[in-house]
Design an enzyme around this catalytic site. Structure first.
Site, PDB file in Angstrom:
ATOM      1  N   THR A  16       0.802  -1.226   0.000  1.00  0.00           N
ATOM      2  CA  THR A  16       0.000   0.000   0.000  1.00  0.00           C
ATOM      3  C   THR A  16       0.834   1.275   0.000  1.00  0.00           C
ATOM      4  O   THR A  16       0.274   2.371  -0.070  1.00  0.00           O
ATOM      5  CB  THR A  16      -0.959   0.032   1.208  1.00  0.00           C
ATOM      6  OG1 THR A  16      -0.199   0.087   2.420  1.00  0.00           O
ATOM      7  CG2 THR A  16      -1.883  -1.179   1.204  1.00  0.00           C
ATOM      8  N   GLU A  86       3.478   0.096   9.955  1.00  0.00           N
ATOM      9  CA  GLU A  86       3.699  -1.337   9.795  1.00  0.00           C
ATOM     10  C   GLU A  86       3.616  -2.103  11.123  1.00  0.00           C
ATOM     11  O   GLU A  86       3.930  -3.289  11.172  1.00  0.00           O
ATOM     12  CB  GLU A  86       5.057  -1.595   9.131  1.00  0.00           C
ATOM     13  CG  GLU A  86       5.223  -0.898   7.794  1.00  0.00           C
ATOM     14  CD  GLU A  86       4.315  -1.418   6.688  1.00  0.00           C
ATOM     15  OE1 GLU A  86       3.486  -2.318   6.936  1.00  0.00           O
ATOM     16  OE2 GLU A  86       4.436  -0.933   5.561  1.00  0.00           O
TER      17      GLU A  86
END
Length: 146
Positions: A16, A86
């Site tokens: 992404t 993340e």
């Protein structure tokens, strides 16, 4: 190698954070100097809940993505922001990803060292047992087919 904030490596992005994906503009626009296509051997992409996981597999790959270099003035802020995105904190057993240094290959065959966010060990084990591999190792192509 132990990841440190003093090691200013570029980043290999494969999900992404790639151009055209939702997190690219949010995190990278205005913070990078270059974005070039690259590949990572020895890995597979697995489907996640709206984003992929990269799992290291010696016979896997390549995974397709981009090698991005941060503006020097933005590097610390970008690295910290990507760690949060993340779900990575050094040594935290709840990590979804681990940030590791790996070699990627540019399309012209040049090798470069980069930070790569790979699935944390517990996540990788679950994906290997019952996850869905993204064929061809290309998140953008996978999303385009859906």
């Amino acid at each position: 190698m132990t990841p440190t904030y003093e090691t200013r490596l570029p980043f290999f992005v494969y999900g992404t954070l790639r151009p055209g994906e939702p997190n690219h503009d949010v995190h990278l626009r205005g913070n990078v100097t270059t974005e070039v296509p690259a590949r990572l051997a020895g890995a597979l992409l697995y489907e996640g809940p709206g984003y992929p996981y990269l799992v290291e597999e010696p016979e896997g790959g390549p995974v397709r993505g981009e090698l991005i270099a941060a503006h020097p003035a933005a590097y610390e802020r970008l690295l910290a922001g990507l760690d949060v995105l993340e779900h990575y904190a050094p040594g935290d057993p709840r990590n979804l990803y681990e940030r590791v240094e790996r070699e990627v290959t540019l399309l012209d065959g040049t090798a470069a060292r980069a930070w790569v966010y790979v699935a944390a060990p517990s996540v990788a084990a679950r994906l290997r047992a019952s996850g869905a591999v993204i064929g061809g190792g290309d998140w953008a192509s996978f999303r385009a087919r859906r």
